[in-house]
Design a protein around this motif. Structure first.
Motif, PDB file in Angstrom:
ATOM      1  N   GLU A 184       0.827  -1.207   0.000  1.00 50.67           N
ATOM      2  CA  GLU A 184       0.000   0.000   0.000  1.00 50.67           C
ATOM      3  C   GLU A 184       0.865   1.263   0.000  1.00 50.67           C
ATOM      4  OE1 GLU A 184      -0.333  -2.540   2.099  1.00 50.67           O
ATOM      5  OE2 GLU A 184      -2.172  -3.424   1.271  1.00 50.67           O
ATOM      6  N   GLU A 185       1.895   1.269   0.844  1.00 48.75           N
ATOM      7  CA  GLU A 185       2.772   2.440   0.922  1.00 48.75           C
ATOM      8  C   GLU A 185       3.563   2.616  -0.372  1.00 48.75           C
ATOM      9  OE1 GLU A 185       6.026   4.431   4.012  1.00 48.75           O
ATOM     10  OE2 GLU A 185       5.345   2.361   4.294  1.00 48.75           O
ATOM     11  N   LYS A 188       1.153   3.988  -3.017  1.00 48.80           N
ATOM     12  CA  LYS A 188       0.797   5.389  -2.756  1.00 48.80           C
ATOM     13  C   LYS A 188       1.936   6.321  -3.158  1.00 48.80           C
ATOM     14  CE  LYS A 188      -0.722   8.673   0.772  1.00 48.80           C
ATOM     15  NZ  LYS A 188       0.222   9.706   0.264  1.00 48.80           N
ATOM     16  N   ASN A 189       3.157   5.979  -2.760  1.00 47.78           N
ATOM     17  CA  ASN A 189       4.313   6.803  -3.125  1.00 47.78           C
ATOM     18  C   ASN A 189       4.443   6.923  -4.638  1.00 47.78           C
ATOM     19  OD1 ASN A 189       5.007   7.168  -0.455  1.00 47.78           O
ATOM     20  ND2 ASN A 189       6.545   5.539  -0.430  1.00 47.78           N
ATOM     21  N   ASP A 192       1.619   9.092  -6.187  1.00 49.37           N
ATOM     22  CA  ASP A 192       1.879  10.504  -5.885  1.00 49.37           C
ATOM     23  C   ASP A 192       2.922  11.081  -6.843  1.00 49.37           C
ATOM     24  OD1 ASP A 192       0.084  10.473  -3.815  1.00 49.37           O
ATOM     25  OD2 ASP A 192       1.584  10.335  -2.220  1.00 49.37           O
TER      26      ASP A 192
END
Length: 206
Positions: A184-185, A188-189, A192
């Motif tokens: 997930e992280e 997301k990174n 972005d």
């Protein structure tokens, strides 16, 4: 590049050698890998190995290029589904990469590759320049991209966008393994950064 004698082997024998090599390169990085282990697990004499490949680096980069070719094929398929939207294609392709690279069958191999990177490794994984057929894949991608909404002047700009987005992709994969980020992280990174690239950095005057 494998010697012609490798391609004269039956598909089963080719696959046995490739599986053995992948197991060894999953166990340790390239510079620590042992040809002795590869040939032992593949059940072939050392002399036969050198009839198929120049050295372990030759075998390793053949493996990487086969994987890179499959990635390009998948990218083209997604790009067609997304009607040429390059940014959406990068994001969906990256999601697939996360699933593949986190799969226990592939995780150690890719972790060793990404965390022991040099220019040749990066060039192989990112640019697909090993042979003419992969160059063709790249130009197929370029000509499938819908440029109507892109703020570019010419095809040269498009090549630069591909290089930048590929570098962002590569960077995030390295971080995923190096920092052991969650899926997930990691995603997301990545989103972005791709959205920032898509939006642009220079604020237009009112």
């Amino acid at each position: 590049m494998p010697k012609q004698t490798f391609f004269h082997l039956s598909k089963d024998k080719q696959e046995t050698l490739i599986i053995s090599a992948k197991e060894e390169f999953s166990r340790v990085p390239l510079h620590e890998a042992s040809i002795a282990n590869i040939i032992k697990n593949a059940g072939i004499p050392r002399g036969s190995f050198y009839q198929y490949f120049e050295d372990k680096e030759d075998l390793y980069f053949y493996l990487l290029n086969q994987l890179s070719k499959k990635n390009a094929e998948r990218f083209i398929s997604i790009l067609k589904e997304k009607d040429g939207d390059i940014f959406e294609t990068f994001i969906e392709s990256f999601q697939f990469m996360i699933r593949i690279h986190k799969n226990p069958e592939h995780k150690s191999f890719f972790k060793n590759a990404f965390l022991n990177m040099n220019y040749k490794l990066e060039n192989t994984l990112v640019n697909n320049l090993y042979e003419e057929s992969q160059k063709k894949q790249y130009f197929d991608i370029i000509h499938l991209i819908n440029t109507k909404n892109l703020n570019i002047k010419d095809e040269k700009d498009l090549h630069q966008i591909m290089k930048i987005a590929s570098a962002v992709t590569f960077h995030n994969l390295v971080h995923m393994f190096g920092k052991e980020l969650s899926d997930e992280e990691t995603l997301k990174n990545y989103i972005d950064q791709i959205e920032l690239l898509k939006r642009g950095l220079y604020k237009e005057e009112d």
